[in-house]
Design a protein around this motif. Structure first.
Motif, short mmCIF file in Angstrom:
data_model
loop_
_atom_site.label_atom_id
_atom_site.label_comp_id
_atom_site.label_asym_id
_atom_site.label_seq_id
_atom_site.Cartn_x
_atom_site.Cartn_y
_atom_site.Cartn_z
N UNK A 136 15.72 4.64 7.59
CA UNK A 136 14.30 4.28 7.64
C UNK A 136 14.03 3.24 8.72
N UNK A 137 12.80 3.21 9.19
CA UNK A 137 12.37 2.19 10.16
C UNK A 137 11.90 0.91 9.47
N UNK A 138 11.27 1.10 8.33
CA UNK A 138 10.82 -0.06 7.58
C UNK A 138 10.91 0.23 6.09
N UNK A 139 10.95 -0.84 5.32
CA UNK A 139 11.03 -0.74 3.88
C UNK A 139 9.80 -1.40 3.26
N UNK A 140 9.31 -0.80 2.21
CA UNK A 140 8.28 -1.40 1.37
C UNK A 140 8.91 -1.70 0.03
N UNK A 141 8.60 -2.86 -0.51
CA UNK A 141 9.20 -3.29 -1.78
C UNK A 141 8.11 -3.59 -2.80
N UNK A 142 8.39 -3.19 -4.03
CA UNK A 142 7.53 -3.52 -5.16
C UNK A 142 8.38 -4.30 -6.16
N UNK A 143 8.39 -5.63 -6.05
CA UNK A 143 9.16 -6.43 -7.01
C UNK A 143 8.44 -6.48 -8.35
N UNK A 144 9.20 -6.48 -9.43
CA UNK A 144 8.61 -6.48 -10.76
C UNK A 144 9.60 -7.05 -11.76
N UNK A 169 5.67 1.96 -10.52
CA UNK A 169 5.88 3.03 -9.54
C UNK A 169 4.65 3.24 -8.65
N UNK A 170 3.54 2.69 -9.01
CA UNK A 170 2.26 2.91 -8.31
C UNK A 170 2.28 2.29 -6.91
N UNK A 171 1.62 2.96 -5.97
CA UNK A 171 1.55 2.47 -4.59
C UNK A 171 0.99 1.05 -4.49
N UNK A 172 0.06 0.69 -5.37
CA UNK A 172 -0.55 -0.64 -5.32
C UNK A 172 0.46 -1.77 -5.55
N UNK A 173 1.59 -1.46 -6.14
CA UNK A 173 2.60 -2.49 -6.44
C UNK A 173 3.43 -2.88 -5.22
N UNK A 174 3.41 -2.05 -4.17
CA UNK A 174 4.22 -2.33 -2.98
C UNK A 174 3.54 -3.42 -2.16
N UNK A 175 3.98 -4.65 -2.36
CA UNK A 175 3.34 -5.81 -1.75
C UNK A 175 4.19 -6.47 -0.67
#
Length: 184
Positions: A136-144, A169-175
């Motif tokens: 991957x070129x970049x990573x998105x993380x959703x910490x919880x 799992x929702x897209x809104x959580x990827x902060x």
């Protein structure tokens, strides 16, 4: 840079003052996920069977989680870390679709530091066996996190919550966004 996790609007916990998440990289494919919880630690269920290894359904008690998505792609991995050293990892092809246990990585090293007012869990993870993440070129993380108190009640924490029930799992959580490690 630490990211504050927020309690879900439908949950309560007066024992936790603050919960923050940070991620550190070696510049390659090794990451350290750090969770720091401040509050009345003795009112939380942070005990367990004190064993290492994988185990499903860790989120039914205290569990620190991170969802790591590869971009550009819809694939992601869910990591779960329990305070007693147990862990689980699942790979998904899309939101909650194509779930598989991840077996191609070394066991994470999980460390704990705690006292009466704070608890810190650090999970060191090597992503080398997860080709779609390492390409991957970049990573998105959703910490919880799911935190159980001594009464057995669960509270749900995330950097951002979608409307409705807790759904990490929702897209809104990827902060959190970061450049992916160097390709090998």
């Amino acid at each position: 840079m630490p990211h504050r996790l927020h309690i879900h609007p439908d949950a309560t916990s007066d024992a936790i003052e603050r919960l923050v998440f940070d991620v550190r990289s070696d510049g390659g494919h090794r990451l350290a996920f750090v969770y720091r919880l401040d509050g009345e630690i003795n009112r939380l269920n942070l005990d367990g069977c004190k064993s290492d290894g994988t185990q499903p359904d860790l989120w039914t008690s205290t569990c620190f989680e991170v969802f790591l998505a590869a971009r550009p792609s819809d694939r992601y991995v869910e990591f779960n870390f329990a305070p007693d050293g147990r862990w689980a990892a699942y790979s998904f092809r899309d939101k909650r679709f194509g779930k598989r246990s991840v077996r191609r990585i070394a066991s994470p090293r999980i460390g704990i530091q705690d006292n009466a007012e704070s608890f810190e869990l650090t999970a060191h993870v090597d992503l080398t066996g997860l080709g779609f993440l390492t390409r991957a070129r970049r990573w998105l993380l959703a910490p919880a996190a799911v935190i159980e108190d001594q009464r057995g009640e669960l509270s749900y924490w995330a950097a951002r919550h979608p409307a409705g029930r807790p759904n990490f799992h929702h897209d809104d959580c990827y902060a959190v966004e970061m450049k992916a490690g160097k390709r090998r």
